[in-house]
Design a protein around this motif. Sequence first.
Motif, PDB file in Angstrom:
ATOM      1  N   TRP A  12      18.166   7.900   4.753  1.00  0.00           N
ATOM      2  CA  TRP A  12      18.047   6.516   5.119  1.00  0.00           C
ATOM      3  C   TRP A  12      17.428   5.605   4.032  1.00  0.00           C
ATOM      4  CZ3 TRP A  12      20.302   5.071   9.682  1.00  0.00           C
ATOM      5  CH2 TRP A  12      20.756   6.077  10.427  1.00  0.00           C
ATOM      6  N   GLY A  13      16.880   6.282   3.100  1.00  0.00           N
ATOM      7  CA  GLY A  13      16.023   5.198   2.160  1.00  0.00           C
ATOM      8  C   GLY A  13      15.343   4.114   2.852  1.00  0.00           C
ATOM      9  N   GLU A  14      15.248   2.948   2.196  1.00  0.00           N
ATOM     10  CA  GLU A  14      14.513   1.938   2.780  1.00  0.00           C
ATOM     11  C   GLU A  14      14.435   1.784   4.188  1.00  0.00           C
ATOM     12  OE1 GLU A  14      11.740  -0.395   1.617  1.00  0.00           O
ATOM     13  OE2 GLU A  14      11.772   1.379   0.064  1.00  0.00           O
ATOM     14  N   ARG A  15      15.555   2.089   4.834  1.00  0.00           N
ATOM     15  CA  ARG A  15      15.960   1.793   6.097  1.00  0.00           C
ATOM     16  C   ARG A  15      15.361   2.752   7.192  1.00  0.00           C
ATOM     17  NH1 ARG A  15      21.850   2.081   7.258  1.00  0.00           N
ATOM     18  NH2 ARG A  15      21.589   3.827   5.778  1.00  0.00           N
ATOM     19  N   TYR A  35       0.779  -1.241   0.056  1.00  0.00           N
ATOM     20  CA  TYR A  35       0.024   0.029   0.178  1.00  0.00           C
ATOM     21  C   TYR A  35       0.796   1.237  -0.034  1.00  0.00           C
ATOM     22  CZ  TYR A  35      -3.443  -3.548   1.425  1.00  0.00           C
ATOM     23  OH  TYR A  35      -4.072  -4.813   1.779  1.00  0.00           O
ATOM     24  N   PHE A  36       2.065   1.102   0.553  1.00  0.00           N
ATOM     25  CA  PHE A  36       2.729   2.452   0.852  1.00  0.00           C
ATOM     26  C   PHE A  36       4.289   2.051   0.277  1.00  0.00           C
ATOM     27  CE2 PHE A  36      -0.481   2.745   3.798  1.00  0.00           C
ATOM     28  CZ  PHE A  36      -1.281   3.983   3.544  1.00  0.00           C
ATOM     29  N   GLN A  37       4.877   3.350   0.050  1.00  0.00           N
ATOM     30  CA  GLN A  37       6.557   3.361  -0.017  1.00  0.00           C
ATOM     31  C   GLN A  37       6.993   4.114   0.930  1.00  0.00           C
ATOM     32  OE1 GLN A  37       7.865   4.930  -3.911  1.00  0.00           O
ATOM     33  NE2 GLN A  37       6.416   3.368  -5.061  1.00  0.00           N
ATOM     34  N   ILE A  38       8.069   3.776   1.540  1.00  0.00           N
ATOM     35  CA  ILE A  38       8.692   4.524   2.757  1.00  0.00           C
ATOM     36  C   ILE A  38       8.721   6.145   2.572  1.00  0.00           C
ATOM     37  CG2 ILE A  38      11.015   4.100   2.174  1.00  0.00           C
ATOM     38  CD1 ILE A  38       9.555   4.365   5.636  1.00  0.00           C
ATOM     39  N   VAL A  46       7.609   9.470   5.204  1.00  0.00           N
ATOM     40  CA  VAL A  46       8.780   9.930   5.979  1.00  0.00           C
ATOM     41  C   VAL A  46       9.024  11.200   5.179  1.00  0.00           C
ATOM     42  CG1 VAL A  46       9.650   8.055   7.278  1.00  0.00           C
ATOM     43  CG2 VAL A  46      10.740   8.820   5.248  1.00  0.00           C
ATOM     44  N   CYS A  47       9.645  12.378   6.032  1.00  0.00           N
ATOM     45  CA  CYS A  47       9.980  13.419   5.170  1.00  0.00           C
ATOM     46  C   CYS A  47      11.237  13.076   4.357  1.00  0.00           C
ATOM     47  CB  CYS A  47      10.156  14.585   6.265  1.00  0.00           C
ATOM     48  SG  CYS A  47      11.998  14.329   7.150  1.00  0.00           S
ATOM     49  N   ASP A  48      11.419  14.080   3.286  1.00  0.00           N
ATOM     50  CA  ASP A  48      12.162  14.059   2.161  1.00  0.00           C
ATOM     51  C   ASP A  48      13.676  13.728   2.939  1.00  0.00           C
ATOM     52  OD1 ASP A  48      10.487  14.094   0.308  1.00  0.00           O
ATOM     53  OD2 ASP A  48      10.943  16.065  -0.361  1.00  0.00           O
ATOM     54  N   HIS A  49      14.025  14.635   3.908  1.00  0.00           N
ATOM     55  CA  HIS A  49      15.259  14.475   4.668  1.00  0.00           C
ATOM     56  C   HIS A  49      15.724  13.162   5.137  1.00  0.00           C
ATOM     57  CE1 HIS A  49      13.777  18.599   5.391  1.00  0.00           C
ATOM     58  NE2 HIS A  49      14.613  19.033   4.674  1.00  0.00           N
ATOM     59  N   THR A  50      14.557  12.465   5.763  1.00  0.00           N
ATOM     60  CA  THR A  50      14.617  11.250   6.332  1.00  0.00           C
ATOM     61  C   THR A  50      14.941  10.208   5.317  1.00  0.00           C
ATOM     62  OG1 THR A  50      13.565  11.914   8.251  1.00  0.00           O
ATOM     63  CG2 THR A  50      13.661   9.558   7.915  1.00  0.00           C
ATOM     64  N   HIS A  51      14.176  10.181   4.294  1.00  0.00           N
ATOM     65  CA  HIS A  51      13.994   9.433   2.739  1.00  0.00           C
ATOM     66  C   HIS A  51      15.544   9.453   2.365  1.00  0.00           C
ATOM     67  CE1 HIS A  51      13.224   7.586  -0.631  1.00  0.00           C
ATOM     68  NE2 HIS A  51      12.916   6.554  -0.086  1.00  0.00           N
ATOM     69  N   SER A  52      15.957  10.671   2.115  1.00  0.00           N
ATOM     70  CA  SER A  52      17.409  10.957   1.653  1.00  0.00           C
ATOM     71  C   SER A  52      18.596  10.266   2.246  1.00  0.00           C
ATOM     72  CB  SER A  52      17.530  12.497   1.050  1.00  0.00           C
ATOM     73  OG  SER A  52      16.525  12.932   0.273  1.00  0.00           O
TER      74      SER A  52
END
Length: 150
Positions: free
Chosen positions: A30-33, A15-18, A22-28
């Motif tokens: 940590w990615g999938e983690r 249903y969702f991608q990480i 999460v905010c862009d900062h976090t995704h940039s």
Amino acid sequence: MRQTRDELIRELHEYFQISELVCDHTHSAWGERAWQFLDTDYLACLLVIRRDILKAPMTCNHAGAHQRGLRCNRCELVRTKGKVYLSSHVLGKAGDFTVDGMTAQEARSLIRNNAHLLPCPIRMEAGVTWLHFDVLPQYGIKQKVYEFTA
């Protein structure tokens, strides 16, 4: 029996991608983690709300709105606070969602009417045009679904 954290995340991938949660900062950074920063009770409730209660696509972060899920210390909504800011969003326990095909009020009503399906108590923000729910424990509140105004 309650699902393990890994099982929850595997099922939520349907249903969702990480990056949506999460905010862009976090995704940039940590990615999938970045799944590690989201509370397990929040993930369990998110799955039940999406799959079993609303049964409709839910959108958290999207183009132009990247602080509707987990917010980090670099997010503008956090940085600009002039006081201590310990919201459920910064603790990985909340999200703001748009639900396809229904208003936020309709979604809140469905969740209230199906509270017995939720694995733990939740809070929902009342009177807003989006569905905010979180799993931040509230001292003295006994309801399975508690509505508050910010």
